[in-house]
Scaffold this active site. Structure first.
Site, PDB file in Angstrom:
ATOM      1  N   ASP A 111      41.298  28.318  32.824  1.00 16.94           N
ATOM      2  CA  ASP A 111      41.457  29.554  32.060  1.00 16.94           C
ATOM      3  C   ASP A 111      42.157  29.202  30.755  1.00 16.94           C
ATOM      4  OD1 ASP A 111      41.276  32.179  31.349  1.00 16.94           O
ATOM      5  OD2 ASP A 111      42.307  32.983  33.108  1.00 16.94           O
ATOM      6  N   ASP A 142      39.339  35.083  25.475  1.00 17.11           N
ATOM      7  CA  ASP A 142      38.845  36.451  25.347  1.00 17.11           C
ATOM      8  C   ASP A 142      40.012  37.412  25.192  1.00 17.11           C
ATOM      9  OD1 ASP A 142      39.428  35.539  28.021  1.00 17.11           O
ATOM     10  OD2 ASP A 142      38.676  37.441  28.787  1.00 17.11           O
ATOM     11  N   CYS A 200      48.226  34.975  65.144  1.00 15.66           N
ATOM     12  CA  CYS A 200      47.134  34.550  64.278  1.00 15.66           C
ATOM     13  C   CYS A 200      46.600  33.220  64.789  1.00 15.66           C
ATOM     14  CB  CYS A 200      47.623  34.419  62.839  1.00 15.66           C
ATOM     15  SG  CYS A 200      46.331  33.781  61.760  1.00 15.66           S
ATOM     16  N   CYS A 207      44.725  31.113  63.232  1.00 17.56           N
ATOM     17  CA  CYS A 207      44.341  30.153  62.194  1.00 17.56           C
ATOM     18  C   CYS A 207      45.096  28.836  62.407  1.00 17.56           C
ATOM     19  CB  CYS A 207      44.592  30.730  60.800  1.00 17.56           C
ATOM     20  SG  CYS A 207      46.227  30.403  60.120  1.00 17.56           S
ATOM     21  N   CYS A 238      48.911  28.877  61.641  1.00 17.83           N
ATOM     22  CA  CYS A 238      49.825  29.678  62.470  1.00 17.83           C
ATOM     23  C   CYS A 238      49.759  29.335  63.959  1.00 17.83           C
ATOM     24  CB  CYS A 238      49.502  31.166  62.360  1.00 17.83           C
ATOM     25  SG  CYS A 238      49.548  31.829  60.706  1.00 17.83           S
TER      26      CYS A 238
END
Ligand code: GUN
Ligand code: ZN
Length: 642
Positions: free
Chosen positions: A88, A123, A273, A275, A278
């Protein structure tokens, strides 16, 4: 060069090449802050499988050490990342902190000098609070800078950012002018404040108006969107790329991302969780970790949520079920439900990309489902392409069992003998018996307990629509026994489906002279339509719609003037296509604008002679802009006559 590999409406699985390798979309680019590496770029790639990341060239340029390192070793070496790197430009810093003291040219030059794969124009971030005039002026500057960046880009790809605040016409105009430039990727910018303020319905308008102006053959990036709860909806609207700084930012203030929202560690009652980050960790254990360790774990948890949701979105695109996933996700927050409702207002635009049918049934998830383009298409085609065989209807009500003709076999027979057309009140509206086996009527599942909106559609609205189609309507249970000779229901169905699928004149041409129907002995379903001794159509058992045979294609082509139902190919490709080879975009010279994905198409040569039939995979505008990819999957060519 971007290639569409699989689609579901506007959503697509695609692939594009960068100097540092290919990127498959939809994809999320994790934001790497070169000053704080919460998760190392190497781990992002090797452990999480991210093929691309985004970092900030403005931060690098303004930090002497980083700057020297990046210029000397190049960005990929510096970050130790072998995939694609997007940078960016400092625009976001100007949004956060006011003016930045660099020029567009300087930033583009700098991004090139450090070996960025996809660089971004400086931009102007048009804020949602800006007036129309202010926004319009800033767009001119952004466009000028983009033109300049494109002229300087060399080997680097360019992000041409669509701005326009919340002004839909300005967005569309900016997008159209961006599309005319030599940019490679189009981020939709200026949306972070909308997301921070939960203005997701405005975000829908912004994305759709941008998509209307953009070139379909370039990837679209939703700049600053990185929450997994948004992926399905955004992908459904045709967004291909996302980026997330949140996975790390949220982790630093103990916030965990899930597909239904963000949860603060202090408020959570349990973790549970599965995942990899975790797994085996209890809430108390996570809370007790030291600050650094906790941030590291939560950041990884957030990345796993992002990865698994993206994989789920892709699976739903492949299966043609993304609407269902997006609707489910949008029920996790009222502001997202607003977004889904707002999207229903864009169904005319969405309908142009909606496939004619799909594998498997569509599921109703709630009243917002009525905003899907399939409902609009059915209503429009019923109004314009259905010819009632008689002026009276016998009215039935969907009781969940489909097709209706099976559920009410005896009652339908009696109605027909009385000279009436059986018509069932369904959530789609009136369904004449002739249309009750085709997609989406028979291939849709609704709950057996109707909600108020469904009641309205099957009640008052149904009554109105039936009386606009038939001079009289009697309840199906009140039809007297006996009566006239029964019309052939198979023939009525065969014709009605042809009209619905191809149009009135087209069906007329197909059903010429003596008609013979080949019906499956096992299922009783229509298999083939033979007209004057020639096989013109085959009906698919799965969706009850037709595939077009060569003779059918010739009939339509002589009855309906070009470009109706045509895909024209160049004369050098024609010989291959007539031998049954698929049609690729670059050989197409013209395409009927009204065809939608999965429609039957007639492939013609330069002299409008039909040379093949097949299924259209892209719409006309896409075929025009894509350089790569298949436009028609050819079933049979004239050279290998059926
Ligand atoms: N990051 C988030 N939003 C924007 C934007 O509008 N422009 C640029 N360049 N970066 C962003
Ligand atoms: Zn987790």
């Amino acid at each position: 060069m971007f290639e569409m590999l699989k689609r579901d409406g506007l959503a697509r699985i695609g692939r594009f090449e960068t100097r540092s390798g290919a990127v498959e979309t939809p994809a999320l680019l994790p934001v790497v802050n070169p000053k704080i590496c919460t998760v190392s770029p190497r781990e992002l790639r090797d452990e999480f499988g991210f093929e691309a990341l985004i970092t900030n060239s403005y931060i690098i340029k303004n930090s002497p050490d980083l700057r020297r390192d990046a210029v000397e070793r190049g960005l990929h070496e510096m970050l130790d990342f072998r995939g694609a790197i997007m940078t960016d430009s400092g625009t976001f810093q100007s949004h956060m902190y006011g003016e930045v003291e660099v020029t567009n040219e300087e930033m583009v030059e700098f991004q090139k000098s450090i070996g960025t794969d996809i660089g971004t124009v400086l931009d102007i971030f048009a804020e949602p609070s800006w007036t129309r005039e202010q926004t319009a002026e800033s767009i001119e500057v952004t466009l000028e800078r983009t033109a300049k960046a494109c002229s300087m880009k060399g080997e680097m790809m360019i992000n041409g950012v669509v701005q326009g605040s919340v002004y839909q016409d300005l967005r569309e105009d900016c997008a159209r002018r961006m599309a005319a430039m030599d940019a490679d990727v189009h981020p939709i910018g200026g949306i972070v404040p909308l997301m921070e303020q939960y203005r997701y319905s405005d975000l829908v308008d912004v994305v759709i108006s941008s998509k209307k102006g953009l070139d379909p053959s370039r990837p679209v990036h939703l700049f600053g969107a990185g929450h997994p709860m948004l992926f399905a909806l955004a992908a459904l609207m045709g967004c291909d790329l996302f980026d997330s700084a949140s996975y790390a930012k949220f982790a630093r203030d103990d916030r965990l991302m899930f597909t239904d929202g963000t949860y603060r560690l202090q408020d959570m009652q349990s973790l549970d969780c599965p995942c990899p980050a975790c797994r085996g960790m209890a809430l108390e254990g996570l809370r007790r970790l030291g600050g650094r360790e906790r941030t590291a774990l939560i950041a990884r948890h957030n990345l796993y949520q992002i990865k698994s949701e993206m994989a789920l979105v892709k699976r739903h695109i492949r299966e043609g079920r993304l609407w269902e996933l997006a609707e489910a996700r949008c029920r996790s927050h009222p502001a997202l439900l607003d977004a889904l409702r707002r999207l229903g207002g864009h169904s005319a635009f969405m309908e142009r990309f909606e496939p004619v049918s799909r594998d498997g049934a569509m599921f109703y998830t709630g009243p917002e489902t009525y905003g899907r383009p399939v409902f609009r298409r059915y209503a429009e085609r019923l109004a314009s392409r259905y010819a009632p065989p008689a002026d009276g209807a016998a009215v039935f009500r969907d009781a969940g069992s489909k097709p209706y003709g099976r559920a009410f076999a005896a009652e339908f027979d009696r109605a027909r003998r009385a000279g009436l057309t059986p018509v069932t009140a369904s959530p789609f509206g009136p369904v004449p018996a002739e249309l009750d086996e085709m997609y989406p009527i028979a291939q849709s599942v609704f709950p057996s307990i109707a909600d108020l909106e469904t009641e309205r559609r099957m009640g008052a609205e149904f009554g109105e629509r039936v009386s606009s189609m038939f001079a009289r309507a009697v309840p199906g249970g009140d039809v007297p026994e006996g009566g006239a000779e029964e019309a052939d229901p198979d023939l009525l169905r065969a014709k009605a489906v042809a009209r619905y699928q191809f149009g009135m004149d087209e069906a007329e041409a197909l059903f010429r002279g003596e008609i013979e129907l080949v019906v499956s002995r096992k299922t009783g379903k229509i298999r083939n339509v033979v007209s004057d001794g020639e096989h013109v159509l085959s009906m698919r058992a799965g969706d009850g719609l037709y595939t077009l045979r060569m003779e059918g294609a010739r009939r339509i082509a002589s009855a309906a003037p070009a470009p109706r139902m045509r895909v024209a190919v160049s004369d050098d490709a024609a010989p291959f296509v007539s031998e049954g080879k698929n049609v690729f975009c670059r050989f197409v010279t013209g395409c009927d604008e009204s065809l939608v994905p999965m429609d039957e198409a007639i492939v013609v040569d330069g002299s409008d002679r039909p040379i093949a039939t097949g299924r259209l995979l892209m719409v006309a505008g896409e075929i025009r802009s894509f350089k790569k990819g298949m436009a028609v999957r050819v079933r049979s060519g004239s050279g290998e006559e059926d």
